[in-house]
Design an enzyme around this catalytic site. Sequence first.
Site, mmCIF file in Angstrom:
data_model
loop_
_atom_site.group_PDB
_atom_site.id
_atom_site.type_symbol
_atom_site.label_atom_id
_atom_site.label_comp_id
_atom_site.label_asym_id
_atom_site.label_seq_id
_atom_site.Cartn_x
_atom_site.Cartn_y
_atom_site.Cartn_z
ATOM 1 N N ASP A 12 0.808 -1.225 0.000
ATOM 2 C CA ASP A 12 0.000 0.000 0.000
ATOM 3 C C ASP A 12 0.838 1.270 0.000
ATOM 4 O O ASP A 12 0.423 2.308 0.520
ATOM 5 C CB ASP A 12 -0.961 0.024 1.214
ATOM 6 C CG ASP A 12 -1.903 -1.159 1.210
ATOM 7 O OD1 ASP A 12 -2.252 -1.627 0.108
ATOM 8 O OD2 ASP A 12 -2.275 -1.615 2.297
ATOM 9 N N LYS A 15 1.856 2.217 -5.026
ATOM 10 C CA LYS A 15 2.389 1.676 -6.284
ATOM 11 C C LYS A 15 1.465 1.996 -7.449
ATOM 12 O O LYS A 15 1.915 2.330 -8.540
ATOM 13 C CB LYS A 15 2.557 0.146 -6.167
ATOM 14 C CG LYS A 15 3.534 -0.273 -5.086
ATOM 15 C CD LYS A 15 3.602 -1.782 -4.932
ATOM 16 C CE LYS A 15 2.348 -2.401 -4.354
ATOM 17 N NZ LYS A 15 2.052 -2.021 -2.964
ATOM 18 N N GLY A 39 -4.629 -4.164 -3.802
ATOM 19 C CA GLY A 39 -5.569 -3.108 -4.165
ATOM 20 C C GLY A 39 -4.744 -1.895 -4.537
ATOM 21 O O GLY A 39 -4.095 -1.306 -3.671
ATOM 22 N N HIS A 40 -4.693 -1.589 -5.814
ATOM 23 C CA HIS A 40 -3.855 -0.482 -6.304
ATOM 24 C C HIS A 40 -4.770 0.656 -6.762
ATOM 25 O O HIS A 40 -5.508 0.511 -7.732
ATOM 26 C CB HIS A 40 -2.956 -0.967 -7.449
ATOM 27 C CG HIS A 40 -1.985 -2.036 -7.019
ATOM 28 N ND1 HIS A 40 -1.151 -2.688 -7.880
ATOM 29 C CD2 HIS A 40 -1.707 -2.548 -5.788
ATOM 30 C CE1 HIS A 40 -0.415 -3.571 -7.209
ATOM 31 N NE2 HIS A 40 -0.739 -3.494 -5.942
ATOM 32 N N GLN A 219 1.885 -6.033 -3.189
ATOM 33 C CA GLN A 219 2.378 -6.122 -1.809
ATOM 34 C C GLN A 219 3.706 -5.344 -1.678
ATOM 35 O O GLN A 219 3.897 -4.393 -2.404
ATOM 36 C CB GLN A 219 2.524 -7.594 -1.358
ATOM 37 C CG GLN A 219 1.191 -8.319 -1.184
ATOM 38 C CD GLN A 219 0.596 -8.855 -2.473
ATOM 39 O OE1 GLN A 219 1.245 -9.573 -3.195
ATOM 40 N NE2 GLN A 219 -0.647 -8.539 -2.758
#
Length: 434
Positions: A12, A15, A39-40, A219
């Site tokens: 988080d 990225k 979750g990007h 990650q």
Amino acid sequence: MNIAVLGAQWGDEGKGKIVDLLTPHVSIVARYQGGHNAGHTVYVKGQKFVLHLIPAGILHPGVTCVIGNGVVIDPHALFAELDELGRHGVEAGDRLLISDKAHLILPYHRELDLLAEARRGERKIGTTSRGIGPAYEDKIARRGIRVGDLVDRAALAEEVRENVEARNHLIGGSALDWRAVLDDLLTLGERMRPWVGDVSLFLAQAIREGRPVMFEGAQGTLLDIDHGTYPYVTSSNASIGGVCTGLGVGPRAIGGVLGVAKAYLTRVGEGPLPTELTGAMGDRLRDTGQEYGASTGRPRRCGWYDAVAVRYAVRINGIDALALTKLDVLDGLDAIQICTAYRLHGRLITEWPSDTALLAACEPVYETLPGWEAPTKGVRRFDELPAAARQYIARLEEVSGVPAAIVSTGSDRDETIVRDDSVVGGWLTARPRR
Ligand code: GDP
Ligand code: IMO
Ligand code: MG
């Protein structure tokens, strides 16, 4: 030039924003590991997109997005994401390529994830409950089902029956019907088929033709199965080695490594976090930084920037430079702390302890720097930052051992300071290729 963009902390780091920022300069964005535990978040003209399995490059027309063999795919999650993108006018069309060697997450993997966590009780990992770990377990145990297996009904039937029956035994309760799982898989496989191919070959050809590729990590280094805070990690190689194994490219294909790090840090799930702030300051960072999981909505644990951890990530990945994100979240603080070393059983240590139990026993040693009053939010030029913010960045660079080539001052694409783009081949100061 091909670059890798990966997390230098516990995930988080931002990225998604950085990948989106750099995408106009590449032809291909390739995810090499993880699954829909990621979750990007990307903001495009104020509209929020959260990408889980599909590389963040999909939002740019003309860019091909690759899902490598190192990724584990829940086909339902994949299609939910594609459908959601479609509703916002983003079509994958012929711009998506999925490795036939990628392993699938099946319904029993999610059940097994929940079961394993329940069994661990107090020692739970705090997983995203997406079935990620159990799917990678099956891959390593050589009983996994791969995307490429979805074409041969007869062979697949036997595999699915064996797998489901063995898992029903473990899961108990409402047993899965293997025929229903099989039918579902075949339907999903049919829909996936136009996108399935040989990723390694595709990338080799693209690289030979000089089409730049960005390797997108999910990650972060400290969640890496080998180099992270085991067992409080995810089940894949989020660090640089994952690029080669997860896509089938050689190490020399990687021209630069950009590590993404927050100007403080966060972690979701269990495991040691030496600089964790549990009191009012932790709440302040969580509120201002909106630190809630992009996939699960869980509150993120917040702490001060840990230079020991980032130096370790620099070493593990060969990071050339950092993209330092969320500087604006520190706006208005009187003082900011940086952890430069740990105290362990009365001794001062400056290197990351290899053993997670030792890390858990470490006390952070802080340096205190003055905060800044004028906001950095949205600032786009380094020399327009308050002097104390510049001083903070300069000190982070010194103690992290690499320059902060990009500084992010907001979630929007434009809220970015580009200081030195040589690590990304001078892309940002040159005109976009497309
Ligand atoms: P990722 O998983 O590494 O892509 O990061 P996430 O999307 O899970 O979390 C990062 C969050 O921070 C997202 O909500 C981003 O929109 C947001 N973000 C990224 N960069 C900045 C920044 O510089 N400032 C602020 N305030 N938010 C940012
Ligand atoms: P992005 O790509 C932050 C964490 C989980 C848990 C551990 C194992 O958005 O940075 P898993 O479900 O993978 O078996 O959970 O890893 N985790 C993440 N934390 N960002 C992520 O992805 C994460 N993906 C997994 O919270 O602690
Ligand atoms: Mg995330």
